[in-house]
Enzyme design. Structure first.
Site, short mmCIF file in Angstrom:
data_model
loop_
_atom_site.label_atom_id
_atom_site.label_comp_id
_atom_site.label_asym_id
_atom_site.label_seq_id
_atom_site.Cartn_x
_atom_site.Cartn_y
_atom_site.Cartn_z
N ARG A 30 0.85 -1.19 0.00
CA ARG A 30 0.00 0.00 0.00
C ARG A 30 0.88 1.24 0.00
NH1 ARG A 30 -4.68 -1.77 4.40
NH2 ARG A 30 -5.50 -3.49 3.18
N ARG A 37 2.81 1.59 10.19
CA ARG A 37 2.26 1.94 8.88
C ARG A 37 3.39 1.82 7.85
NH1 ARG A 37 -2.40 5.05 7.74
NH2 ARG A 37 -2.51 5.71 9.90
N GLU A 81 -5.93 0.30 15.10
CA GLU A 81 -6.55 -0.73 14.28
C GLU A 81 -5.54 -1.80 13.85
OE1 GLU A 81 -8.27 -1.36 9.81
OE2 GLU A 81 -8.40 0.66 10.64
N SER A 113 -9.96 -5.77 10.48
CA SER A 113 -11.20 -5.22 9.95
C SER A 113 -12.05 -6.36 9.42
CB SER A 113 -10.92 -4.21 8.84
OG SER A 113 -12.10 -3.53 8.47
N ARG A 167 2.39 -5.10 11.68
CA ARG A 167 1.61 -4.22 12.57
C ARG A 167 1.29 -4.88 13.90
NH1 ARG A 167 -3.25 -0.10 11.25
NH2 ARG A 167 -1.50 0.87 10.19
#
Length: 419
Positions: free
Chosen positions: A258, A273, A347, A350, A388
């Site tokens: 990403r 991130r 987070e 999800s 993460r």
């Protein structure tokens, strides 16, 4: 996308969904184009029938009538060509607008334009209380020589990482542990590519609208995927799945990429991130039964929570607002894990239900017991993503001497109680 008949019959519901999800959508233009394209198709069919009738009668027509019939057939052909060109233009505009139509969110979702309207469903686990000054994950890594974060930046740029030694082994052990848990729950482990064609991104709903978040390989017209969901959604595209093959449960493992557009200056330090990571994705294809897909939503969420509980990481479950869940989601729950150095939850997972919105884009269908072909429902959930998850794992289990005590499920895989 939504079915056309639903949009035509429920324009007010679609307008409300667009407003609630903060999606700019000109529904009036879409409906007008729908009418225009249907009228053009009818006109073209009528003209073709007229031309065919002329052709059928040409041989038996009187010789003196044939020149006029030929001229008329030619004129109709030209009219068809003009109408087809107009149809192509309007159909392209219509298709582009249709891809922007959001799904109707479930009634329990908080209504709001962004993440600020998300609500906390529940909090689980005990936030650690340290009797020493705790370190953040970067300090722990540096103290134990578990990565070359500074050395890799000149090689690969910012937001990259290079784990080493025991921490690199822990990343692999975590994934193996999670994969074995999901296969024991009936999921088929799949290793999927990190590259995909543009249509696969359209099928999931990532395109159009999020092209700038994906790395583009222009020479091959491929993109790097940010989730295994992209490959898994198109895996059965165009097929008609028989009822006895459902549900299909996949645990898709892949490297992910990403660009992190829009996050400039945020979480540059450390592992929270990064541009490249690894993810194990729970993915479900099931019957288009709202109760069945709701049950799978809870199952996927339970699996993710059970892993965090086993790893003794405190977390909270979030109900995503209409504006934060994305265009295609019917319902979305995030899981945020406690990060001591930040003093807040971040987070890490999800969980999403999309009903048939994604299936219509990907042409994912099944045949029911009455032999009727229908679109399936799809769901996805982050089972585990690294690096993460290493952040709360390291920080919550650190000791006064700068070590990390491993939660029980990882000790055998890591040949010891400590990292």
């Amino acid at each position: 996308m939504l079915g056309l008949s639903f949009i035509r019959e429920n324009p007010d519901a679609v307008r409300k969904a667009a407003v609630d999800k903060n999606v700019p959508l000109d529904l009036d233009a879409l409906l007008a184009l729908d009418g225009e394209t249907r009228a053009l198709k009818t006109r073209i069919d009528t003209l073709r029938a007229e031309r065919n009738a002329i052709s059928d009668g040409f041989r038996t027509a009187a010789n003196e009538d044939k020149p006029a019939l030929g001229a008329k057939a030619k004129a109709i052909g030209a009219e068809i060509g003009t109408a087809e060109a107009e149809l192509d233009e309007k159909q392209a505009a219509f298709d582009a607008l249709l891809l922007r139509v959001p799904n109707i969110p479930w009634q329990g979702a908080p209504v709001g334009p962004d993440e600020n309207f998300n609500t906390v469903v529940r909090q689980e686990g005990t936030i650690p209380s340290f009797d020493f000054e705790p370190l953040d994950h970067v300090a722990l890594i540096e103290k134990n020589d578990w990565a070359d974060l500074a050395r890799i930046t000149p090689v690969a740029g910012s937001r990259t990482y290079c784990l080493k030694g025991r921490l690199a082994l822990l990343e692999q052990a975590l994934m193996l542990w999670a994969q074995k848990r999901l296969t024991a729950d009936g999921f088929t482990l799949m290793t999927v590519p990190a590259i995909a064609k543009p249509h696969a991104f359209v099928a999931t709903g990532h395109f159009p609208g999020h092209e700038d978040e994906a790395y583009h390989i222009q020479e091959d017209e491929l993109y790097l995927a940010g989730t295994g969901e992209i490959a898994l959604t198109s895996l059965h595209s165009g097929e008609i799945i028989e009822a006895d093959r459902l549900p299909i449960l996949y645990a898709g493992y892949s490297p992910c990429f990403r660009r992190e557009v829009g996050s400039a200056g945020r979480d540059v330090r450390g592992l929270l991130r990064v541009h490249q990571f690894f993810k194990l994705e729970q993915y479900v294809i099931c019957r288009d039964d709202p109760e069945e897909s709701a049950a799978f939503h809870q199952r996927l969420l339970h699996n993710a929570e059970a892993m965090l509980q086993a790893l003794e990481i405190p977390y909270q479950v979030i109900e995503a607002s209409t504006g934060d869940m994305g265009n295609g989601k019917f319902r979305m729950n995030d899981i945020e894990s406690w990060v001591p150095s930040l003093g807040k939850y971040r987070e890490t997972h999800s969980c999403s239900t999309l009903h048939d919105w994604q299936a219509r884009r990907a042409n994912l269908r099944w045949r029911d017991e009455d032999r009727k072909v229908r679109f399936v429902h799809t769901l996805n959930n982050t089972a585990l993503a690294t690096p993460r998850l290493l952040v709360p794992l390291l920080e919550n289990h650190q000791t006064a001497d700068g070590r990390v005590k491993l939660p029980e499920p990882l000790r055998e895989l890591m040949d010891g109680d400590y990292l």
